[in-house]
Design a protein around this motif. Sequence first.
Motif, PDB file in Angstrom:
ATOM      1  N   ALA A  80      -5.258  -4.966  28.027  1.00 43.69           N
ATOM      2  CA  ALA A  80      -6.444  -4.277  27.538  1.00 43.69           C
ATOM      3  C   ALA A  80      -6.105  -3.236  26.485  1.00 43.69           C
ATOM      4  CB  ALA A  80      -7.163  -3.611  28.704  1.00 43.69           C
ATOM      5  N   ARG A  81      -7.072  -3.010  25.627  1.00 45.52           N
ATOM      6  CA  ARG A  81      -7.010  -1.935  24.640  1.00 45.52           C
ATOM      7  C   ARG A  81      -8.184  -1.006  24.904  1.00 45.52           C
ATOM      8  NH1 ARG A  81      -5.727  -4.605  18.740  1.00 45.52           N
ATOM      9  NH2 ARG A  81      -3.575  -5.176  19.203  1.00 45.52           N
ATOM     10  N   ASP A  82      -7.957   0.285  24.628  1.00 46.54           N
ATOM     11  CA  ASP A  82      -8.986   1.278  24.899  1.00 46.54           C
ATOM     12  C   ASP A  82      -8.975   2.307  23.786  1.00 46.54           C
ATOM     13  OD1 ASP A  82     -10.876   2.861  26.195  1.00 46.54           O
ATOM     14  OD2 ASP A  82      -9.352   3.919  27.359  1.00 46.54           O
ATOM     15  N   LYS A  83     -10.150   2.799  23.437  1.00 44.45           N
ATOM     16  CA  LYS A  83     -10.280   3.833  22.419  1.00 44.45           C
ATOM     17  C   LYS A  83     -11.256   4.876  22.946  1.00 44.45           C
ATOM     18  CE  LYS A  83     -11.900   4.237  17.643  1.00 44.45           C
ATOM     19  NZ  LYS A  83     -12.400   3.437  16.497  1.00 44.45           N
ATOM     20  N   SER A  84     -10.802   6.117  23.011  1.00 40.85           N
ATOM     21  CA  SER A  84     -11.685   7.174  23.510  1.00 40.85           C
ATOM     22  C   SER A  84     -11.623   8.387  22.594  1.00 40.85           C
ATOM     23  CB  SER A  84     -11.298   7.563  24.936  1.00 40.85           C
ATOM     24  OG  SER A  84      -9.981   8.055  24.968  1.00 40.85           O
ATOM     25  N   VAL A  85     -12.691   9.168  22.626  1.00 39.61           N
ATOM     26  CA  VAL A  85     -12.763  10.374  21.815  1.00 39.61           C
ATOM     27  C   VAL A  85     -11.904  11.445  22.465  1.00 39.61           C
ATOM     28  CG1 VAL A  85     -14.287  12.177  20.936  1.00 39.61           C
ATOM     29  CG2 VAL A  85     -15.064   9.799  20.992  1.00 39.61           C
ATOM     30  N   ALA A  86     -11.000  12.029  21.674  1.00 41.00           N
ATOM     31  CA  ALA A  86     -10.117  13.074  22.191  1.00 41.00           C
ATOM     32  C   ALA A  86     -10.564  14.464  21.763  1.00 41.00           C
ATOM     33  CB  ALA A  86      -8.688  12.835  21.732  1.00 41.00           C
ATOM     34  N   ALA A  87     -11.206  14.573  20.603  1.00 39.10           N
ATOM     35  CA  ALA A  87     -11.644  15.885  20.113  1.00 39.10           C
ATOM     36  C   ALA A  87     -12.869  15.727  19.226  1.00 39.10           C
ATOM     37  CB  ALA A  87     -10.522  16.552  19.335  1.00 39.10           C
ATOM     38  N   GLN A  88     -13.759  16.720  19.324  1.00 40.27           N
ATOM     39  CA  GLN A  88     -14.962  16.750  18.498  1.00 40.27           C
ATOM     40  C   GLN A  88     -15.076  18.110  17.827  1.00 40.27           C
ATOM     41  OE1 GLN A  88     -18.048  15.953  21.381  1.00 40.27           O
ATOM     42  NE2 GLN A  88     -18.069  13.785  20.867  1.00 40.27           N
ATOM     43  N   SER A  89     -15.797  18.127  16.720  1.00 38.20           N
ATOM     44  CA  SER A  89     -16.064  19.396  16.049  1.00 38.20           C
ATOM     45  C   SER A  89     -17.224  20.088  16.763  1.00 38.20           C
ATOM     46  CB  SER A  89     -16.406  19.162  14.574  1.00 38.20           C
ATOM     47  OG  SER A  89     -17.659  18.511  14.475  1.00 38.20           O
ATOM     48  N   ALA A  90     -17.534  21.304  16.350  1.00 36.91           N
ATOM     49  CA  ALA A  90     -18.648  22.047  16.956  1.00 36.91           C
ATOM     50  C   ALA A  90     -19.979  21.333  16.712  1.00 36.91           C
ATOM     51  CB  ALA A  90     -18.689  23.459  16.400  1.00 36.91           C
TER      52      ALA A  90
END
Length: 166
Positions: A80-90
């Motif tokens: 499997a491959r996975d992509k997740s958000v690690a950081a967001q701006s304000a």
Amino acid sequence: MPTRRTSLRLLPAAALLVAGCGFRLRRPPTLSFATIQLVGFPPRSPFTEELRRSIEASGSTRVVDSVAAARVVLEALEDARDKSVAAQSAAGQVREFTLRTRLRFRLRTPAGRVLIPDNELLLARDMSYNETNALAKQQEEAALYRGMQSDIVEQVMRRLAAVPAP
């Protein structure tokens, strides 16, 4: 200043020094079984093709399609491959993703004797993201996944090389 002729004379001496220290080019690992069957891998995926090429590059092992011809069976339990958000701006815009590749596998004989129990390889890479460079970031993502795929293939090959003859 050394001339070309002087450099050519020093070449054999340099070769002896490098050979004397134990240096040698990396070679594919030697596997202790003659045939292997790949089960549970997608048929024509880039990962499966790279794994097949690496196994056959060992020179002593070939990949077969039938259980009857195989000495060992490499089973993919999860790929499997996975992509997740690690950081967001304000403002809530994505600034960094974490990419993961996971492979769970085991090695067994056709009779069912387990040679390598369930084993999991998990690699993760962080990737910065900028919406103005979306196309370049897609290409970077693909390159990161290819690099992780190659790393996993190398780790699988090292584990296969450590297995004694069945």
